[in-house]
Motif scaffolding. Structure first.
Motif, PDB file in Angstrom:
ATOM      1  N   THR A 286      57.720  95.956  -4.089  1.00 46.06           N
ATOM      2  CA  THR A 286      57.142  94.645  -4.417  1.00 46.06           C
ATOM      3  C   THR A 286      55.694  94.786  -4.862  1.00 46.06           C
ATOM      4  OG1 THR A 286      58.603  93.619  -2.786  1.00 46.06           O
ATOM      5  CG2 THR A 286      56.715  92.338  -3.523  1.00 46.06           C
ATOM      6  N   ALA A 287      54.946  95.665  -4.163  1.00 40.91           N
ATOM      7  CA  ALA A 287      53.546  95.895  -4.549  1.00 40.91           C
ATOM      8  C   ALA A 287      53.454  96.497  -5.943  1.00 40.91           C
ATOM      9  CB  ALA A 287      52.865  96.801  -3.528  1.00 40.91           C
ATOM     10  N   LEU A 288      54.325  97.469  -6.229  1.00 42.33           N
ATOM     11  CA  LEU A 288      54.325  98.060  -7.573  1.00 42.33           C
ATOM     12  C   LEU A 288      54.666  97.024  -8.640  1.00 42.33           C
ATOM     13  CD1 LEU A 288      56.046 101.516  -6.904  1.00 42.33           C
ATOM     14  CD2 LEU A 288      53.636 101.086  -7.440  1.00 42.33           C
ATOM     15  N   ALA A 289      55.583  96.132  -8.343  1.00 39.41           N
ATOM     16  CA  ALA A 289      55.921  95.071  -9.291  1.00 39.41           C
ATOM     17  C   ALA A 289      54.721  94.156  -9.531  1.00 39.41           C
ATOM     18  CB  ALA A 289      57.110  94.267  -8.772  1.00 39.41           C
ATOM     19  N   GLY A 290      53.970  93.874  -8.448  1.00 41.28           N
ATOM     20  CA  GLY A 290      52.772  93.052  -8.604  1.00 41.28           C
ATOM     21  C   GLY A 290      51.721  93.733  -9.456  1.00 41.28           C
ATOM     22  N   VAL A 291      51.516  95.033  -9.229  1.00 40.71           N
ATOM     23  CA  VAL A 291      50.551  95.775 -10.044  1.00 40.71           C
ATOM     24  C   VAL A 291      50.976  95.782 -11.513  1.00 40.71           C
ATOM     25  CG1 VAL A 291      49.564  98.053 -10.464  1.00 40.71           C
ATOM     26  CG2 VAL A 291      49.747  97.191  -8.121  1.00 40.71           C
ATOM     27  N   GLY A 292      52.273  96.000 -11.750  1.00 40.11           N
ATOM     28  CA  GLY A 292      52.759  95.981 -13.121  1.00 40.11           C
ATOM     29  C   GLY A 292      52.562  94.629 -13.780  1.00 40.11           C
ATOM     30  N   ALA A 293      52.787  93.558 -13.016  1.00 38.61           N
ATOM     31  CA  ALA A 293      52.575  92.221 -13.574  1.00 38.61           C
ATOM     32  C   ALA A 293      51.103  91.992 -13.902  1.00 38.61           C
ATOM     33  CB  ALA A 293      53.077  91.162 -12.582  1.00 38.61           C
ATOM     34  N   LEU A 294      50.202  92.483 -13.031  1.00 39.15           N
ATOM     35  CA  LEU A 294      48.765  92.337 -13.306  1.00 39.15           C
ATOM     36  C   LEU A 294      48.359  93.103 -14.557  1.00 39.15           C
ATOM     37  CD1 LEU A 294      47.230  92.573  -9.718  1.00 39.15           C
ATOM     38  CD2 LEU A 294      47.351  90.561 -11.178  1.00 39.15           C
ATOM     39  N   VAL A 295      48.910  94.306 -14.723  1.00 38.22           N
ATOM     40  CA  VAL A 295      48.601  95.079 -15.931  1.00 38.22           C
ATOM     41  C   VAL A 295      49.098  94.350 -17.175  1.00 38.22           C
ATOM     42  CG1 VAL A 295      49.088  97.229 -17.150  1.00 38.22           C
ATOM     43  CG2 VAL A 295      48.543  97.279 -14.709  1.00 38.22           C
ATOM     44  N   ALA A 296      50.308  93.795 -17.087  1.00 40.42           N
ATOM     45  CA  ALA A 296      50.843  93.054 -18.228  1.00 40.42           C
ATOM     46  C   ALA A 296      49.985  91.834 -18.543  1.00 40.42           C
ATOM     47  CB  ALA A 296      52.281  92.632 -17.938  1.00 40.42           C
ATOM     48  N   ILE A 297      49.524  91.133 -17.496  1.00 37.67           N
ATOM     49  CA  ILE A 297      48.652  89.973 -17.716  1.00 37.67           C
ATOM     50  C   ILE A 297      47.354  90.406 -18.369  1.00 37.67           C
ATOM     51  CG2 ILE A 297      47.281  88.226 -16.516  1.00 37.67           C
ATOM     52  CD1 ILE A 297      49.567  88.023 -14.475  1.00 37.67           C
ATOM     53  N   ARG A 298      46.807  91.526 -17.909  1.00 38.39           N
ATOM     54  CA  ARG A 298      45.565  92.043 -18.478  1.00 38.39           C
ATOM     55  C   ARG A 298      45.716  92.352 -19.975  1.00 38.39           C
ATOM     56  NH1 ARG A 298      39.982  93.042 -17.420  1.00 38.39           N
ATOM     57  NH2 ARG A 298      39.382  94.899 -18.558  1.00 38.39           N
ATOM     58  N   LEU A 299      46.804  93.044 -20.318  1.00 43.78           N
ATOM     59  CA  LEU A 299      47.041  93.379 -21.721  1.00 43.78           C
ATOM     60  C   LEU A 299      47.262  92.127 -22.563  1.00 43.78           C
ATOM     61  CD1 LEU A 299      49.349  96.502 -21.287  1.00 43.78           C
ATOM     62  CD2 LEU A 299      46.915  96.467 -21.858  1.00 43.78           C
ATOM     63  N   TRP A 300      47.974  91.158 -22.012  1.00 44.87           N
ATOM     64  CA  TRP A 300      48.215  89.920 -22.739  1.00 44.87           C
ATOM     65  C   TRP A 300      46.906  89.165 -22.973  1.00 44.87           C
ATOM     66  CZ3 TRP A 300      52.365  87.627 -25.057  1.00 44.87           C
ATOM     67  CH2 TRP A 300      52.256  86.277 -25.354  1.00 44.87           C
ATOM     68  N   ASP A 301      46.063  89.148 -21.963  1.00 41.01           N
ATOM     69  CA  ASP A 301      44.809  88.406 -22.069  1.00 41.01           C
ATOM     70  C   ASP A 301      43.837  89.074 -23.036  1.00 41.01           C
ATOM     71  OD1 ASP A 301      43.037  86.224 -20.991  1.00 41.01           O
ATOM     72  OD2 ASP A 301      41.814  87.968 -20.513  1.00 41.01           O
ATOM     73  N   ARG A 302      43.948  90.381 -23.214  1.00 44.05           N
ATOM     74  CA  ARG A 302      43.032  91.088 -24.100  1.00 44.05           C
ATOM     75  C   ARG A 302      43.418  90.973 -25.569  1.00 44.05           C
ATOM     76  NH1 ARG A 302      41.369  97.000 -22.292  1.00 44.05           N
ATOM     77  NH2 ARG A 302      40.125  96.658 -24.163  1.00 44.05           N
ATOM     78  N   ARG A 303      44.549  90.367 -25.860  1.00 41.26           N
ATOM     79  CA  ARG A 303      44.917  90.196 -27.264  1.00 41.26           C
ATOM     80  C   ARG A 303      43.858  89.364 -27.971  1.00 41.26           C
ATOM     81  NH1 ARG A 303      48.931  87.051 -28.508  1.00 41.26           N
ATOM     82  NH2 ARG A 303      48.626  85.879 -26.593  1.00 41.26           N
ATOM     83  N   PRO A 304      43.333  89.840 -29.094  1.00 42.75           N
ATOM     84  CA  PRO A 304      42.315  89.052 -29.804  1.00 42.75           C
ATOM     85  C   PRO A 304      42.920  87.793 -30.395  1.00 42.75           C
ATOM     86  CG  PRO A 304      42.983  90.932 -31.134  1.00 42.75           C
ATOM     87  CD  PRO A 304      43.640  91.111 -29.786  1.00 42.75           C
ATOM     88  N   GLN A 305      42.161  86.723 -30.310  1.00 39.74           N
ATOM     89  CA  GLN A 305      42.624  85.490 -30.920  1.00 39.74           C
ATOM     90  C   GLN A 305      42.571  85.606 -32.434  1.00 39.74           C
ATOM     91  OE1 GLN A 305      40.537  82.148 -29.336  1.00 39.74           O
ATOM     92  NE2 GLN A 305      41.072  82.607 -27.215  1.00 39.74           N
ATOM     93  N   ARG A 306      43.406  84.858 -33.094  1.00 39.94           N
ATOM     94  CA  ARG A 306      43.495  84.941 -34.547  1.00 39.94           C
ATOM     95  C   ARG A 306      42.198  84.450 -35.187  1.00 39.94           C
ATOM     96  NH1 ARG A 306      48.761  82.609 -37.323  1.00 39.94           N
ATOM     97  NH2 ARG A 306      49.557  84.309 -36.015  1.00 39.94           N
ATOM     98  N   VAL A 307      41.652  85.252 -36.069  1.00 36.70           N
ATOM     99  CA  VAL A 307      40.414  84.899 -36.742  1.00 36.70           C
ATOM    100  C   VAL A 307      40.738  84.047 -37.964  1.00 36.70           C
ATOM    101  CG1 VAL A 307      40.429  86.978 -38.173  1.00 36.70           C
ATOM    102  CG2 VAL A 307      38.274  85.825 -37.701  1.00 36.70           C
ATOM    103  N   THR A 308      39.845  83.113 -38.280  1.00 37.70           N
ATOM    104  CA  THR A 308      40.048  82.217 -39.412  1.00 37.70           C
ATOM    105  C   THR A 308      39.094  82.577 -40.548  1.00 37.70           C
ATOM    106  OG1 THR A 308      38.445  80.594 -38.591  1.00 37.70           O
ATOM    107  CG2 THR A 308      40.722  80.381 -37.830  1.00 37.70           C
TER     108      THR A 308
END
Length: 273
Positions: free
Chosen positions: A59-81
């Motif tokens: 369960t702890a490993l699943a939580g760490v994996g979810a946090l890493v996925a959230i981190r990578l998702w949040d670091r996606r650059p927003q679309r520039v105009t």
């Protein structure tokens, strides 16, 4: 802890409702991943108290994996105009004009200091290294009158302030260069996500304009920093010439200046510690 300090949900421009909805969605992902793993592990009938380390570790490993996925998702650059790229290019052009004007000012000041040094040294000695005919009064050969000392002291202060002001301008420009470099990279890839042909052409044109301004600004900043180093070297030589050419008052001024410089250096070191 998973989100960046300047991430999508922590930016000042993010609306409060969108920020909290995003946090709730990410919390749901985290709790869902951990609960699904725990359910799959325990549905076979194992008891948590009898053998709790396995389910807890997974369960702890699943939580760490979810946090890493959230981190990578949040670091996606927003679309520039296109508007953002054009605004950055206009700001780069304004910064380029400021830096060019500062470069010209530093260039003139460095040339004036070099000319003043040449004049002082020419007055100090004759062709064979003897005191020139115009040198008189107490002190070392070639000592300058009091009026020259005050003028040279003022000129030294002006040169020092010119170098300081220019250095602050170049530091600000370097910060802008770092931001523009990131935006240039995003703008280069942005047209691939644009469907309309006209929009792609506009984005390519805006990205090229920003890249050109960014490159010119970097060249000008590098040249300015080199000229500041030259100006500082000439100003340091002028300081020594004032000490050597203006008798006792020049030596006293030099010693007081060195004491102030050393005190300022010690204060900076104390602040860094």
């Amino acid at each position: 802890m998973a989100l960046r300090r300047d991430g999508r949900l922590r930016g000042r421009g993010t609306p409060v409702i969108k920020r909290w909805l995003g946090l709730l969605a990410r919390s749901g992902v985290l709790l869902g991943a951990m609960n699904v793993v725990a359910f799959l592990k325990l549905r076979s009938g194992e008891h948590v108290i009898e053998d709790g380390m396995g389910p807890l570790a997974l369960t702890a490993l699943a939580g760490v994996g979810a946090l890493v996925a959230i981190r990578l998702w949040d670091r996606r650059p927003q679309r520039v105009t296109v508007q953002e790229v054009r605004s950055a290019a206009a700001e780069a052009d304004r910064a380029l004009r400021r830096v060019r004007a500062e470069n010209e000012r530093v260039r003139r000041q460095a040339a004036q200091v070099q000319a003043r040094l040449t004049k002082i040294r020419a007055r100090g000695t004759g062709p064979a290294g003897r005191p020139s005919a115009g040198s008189s009064g107490p002190g070392r050969p070639g000592q300058r009158p009091d009026t020259d000392f005050y003028a040279l002291r003022t000129f030294h202060r002006e040169s020092y302030q010119c170098a300081d002001t220019a250095h602050l301008t170049y530091q600000s420009a370097q910060t802008s260069l770092h931001t523009m470099s990131y935006l240039v990279r995003r703008a280069r890839f942005a047209p691939h996500r644009v469907v309309a042909r006209r929009a792609r052409a506009e984005m390519y044109a805006a990205a090229d304009a920003l890249a050109r301004s960014h490159g010119e600004l970097r060249v000008q900043v590098d040249q300015g920093l080199e000229m500041v180093r030259t100006l500082n070297a000439n100003t340091s030589e002028l300081k020594c010439e004032i000490r050597d050419s203006c008798g006792e008052q020049g030596q006293e001024w030099f010693e007081a200046l060195e004491e102030r410089i050393e005190k300022a250096r010690e204060e900076r070191s104390a602040d860094q510690r």
